[in-house]
Scaffold this active site. Structure first.
Site, short mmCIF file in Angstrom:
data_model
loop_
_atom_site.label_atom_id
_atom_site.label_comp_id
_atom_site.label_asym_id
_atom_site.label_seq_id
_atom_site.Cartn_x
_atom_site.Cartn_y
_atom_site.Cartn_z
N ALA A 172 113.34 82.28 48.18
CA ALA A 172 113.91 83.01 49.35
C ALA A 172 112.64 83.49 50.38
O ALA A 172 111.60 83.61 49.80
CB ALA A 172 114.65 84.08 49.35
N GLY B 203 114.53 81.23 44.62
CA GLY B 203 115.74 80.49 45.53
C GLY B 203 115.57 79.04 45.63
O GLY B 203 116.45 78.44 45.71
N GLU C 213 116.87 78.13 42.38
CA GLU C 213 118.24 78.11 42.45
C GLU C 213 119.02 77.13 43.37
O GLU C 213 120.09 76.52 42.94
CB GLU C 213 118.79 79.39 43.11
CG GLU C 213 118.30 80.59 41.96
CD GLU C 213 118.42 82.12 42.65
OE1 GLU C 213 117.79 82.32 43.50
OE2 GLU C 213 118.97 82.85 41.88
N GLU D 110 111.43 86.35 40.47
CA GLU D 110 111.88 87.61 41.25
C GLU D 110 111.47 88.63 40.79
O GLU D 110 110.90 89.98 41.41
CB GLU D 110 113.48 87.49 41.66
CG GLU D 110 113.85 86.53 42.33
CD GLU D 110 114.29 85.11 41.74
OE1 GLU D 110 113.71 84.94 40.68
OE2 GLU D 110 114.94 84.35 42.21
#
Ligand code: CO8
Length: 258
Positions: A66, A109, A112, A132
């Site tokens: 992200a 992300g 993911e 993270e």
């Protein structure tokens, strides 16, 4: 053909290819990129000429997570009120088979997003991780759930608590990726795989995907009952008649998606 700012969208026969395209940020997933990917994938999903979708990145990065610079100033209420990243659920709802073709970094992300796809083809350069914890947050696009289901508790817990990355070989060994491909062949291999899927009956592929996904949502007995009902329903299609007739007549089936 592409009208998106953060991705490239191409069609190769019956295969749609979405290429993440923010090279300056190693394809970091900001809000705008998420909307582009979801809009492109849902438009391909509605197009009955498309039988499979590939999501890929660059040689250097599938996606490095992200977008940290976009997230950094957000408050709890910003995140909560916007339901930050809930839009990715629309990608998980796509019915057409989706392949992630991953080279380079697939972190946070990015890992993911790859796991949101139906299966991952990994270049030998691929690196997966959920780092993270190093930023003072935890996975937020399903990583704690999908990684655990994919590779089991011990390894998922270790990855998420330490933030370490794993290479393609380890990822294949523990079941995170379907297959490893030399980096130079990744896109050609993904296209060949997607084209093979798209050459079969689309409605039957949708049923197959739905049946496998049920394994993550239900008990074994319920899942087997669901599979049997879907299996029975394939006999309502013309493609079942064609597929079995072609076998008996020793010819290639000509599926019509009926
Ligand atoms: N976000 C924003 N920018 C990024 C990101 C990112 N995730 N990753 C890389 N970039 C940028 C860098 O800032 C740099 O930009 P600039 O040139 O302007 O400084 C450019 O991309 C190139 O990166 P590097 O210079 O760092 O390249 P290296 O080859 O040296 O390193 C790495 C590559 C190892 C991938 C490194 O960039 C890195 O560690 N990136 C961050 C990886 C990471 O921590 N990802 C997890 C992010 S958090 C997350 O994904 C949470 C998801 C859940 C959110 C849910 C909310 C509800």
């Amino acid at each position: 053909m592409s009208t998106y700012e953060n991705i490239l969208l191409e069609r190769h026969g019956r295969v749609g290819v979405i290429t993440l395209n923010r090279p300056e940020a190693l394809n970091a997933l900001n809000d705008a990129l998420m909307h582009d990917v979801v809009a492109a994938a849902t438009s391909l999903d509605r197009d009955t000429r498309i039988g499979a979708i590939i999501i890929t990145g660059s040689e250097r990065a599938f996606a490095a997570g992200a977008d940290i610079k976009e997230m950094a100033p957000q408050t709890y209420m910003d995140m909560y009120a916007a339901d930050w990243f809930a839009g990715w659920a629309d990608l998980a709802a796509v019915r057409t088979p989706v392949i992630a073709a991953v080279a380079g970094h697939a972190l946070g992300g990015g890992c993911e997003l790859a796991m949101l796809c139906d299966f991952i083809l990994a270049a030998d350069t691929a690196k997966f991780g959920q780092p993270e914890i190093k930023l003072g947050v935890i996975p937020g696009i399903g990583g704690s759930q999908r990684l655990t289901r994919a590779i089991g508790k011990a390894k998922a817990m270790e990855m998420i608590l330490t933030g370490r990355t794993m290479g393609a070989e380890e990822a294949e060994r523990c079941g995170l990726v379907a297959r490893i491909v030399p980096a130079a062949d990744l896109l050609a291999d993904a296209l060949a795989t997607a084209t093979a899927i798209a050459s079969r009956s689309l409605p039957i592929a949708l049923l197959a995907k739905e049946a496998v996904n049920a394994a993550f949502e239900t008990t074994l007995a319920e899942g087997i009952r669901f599979e049997r009902r879907l299996f029975h329903s394939t006999f309502a299609t013309e493609d079942q008649k064609e597929g079995m007739a072609a076998f008996v007549e020793k010819r290639t089936p000509a599926f019509t998606n009926r």
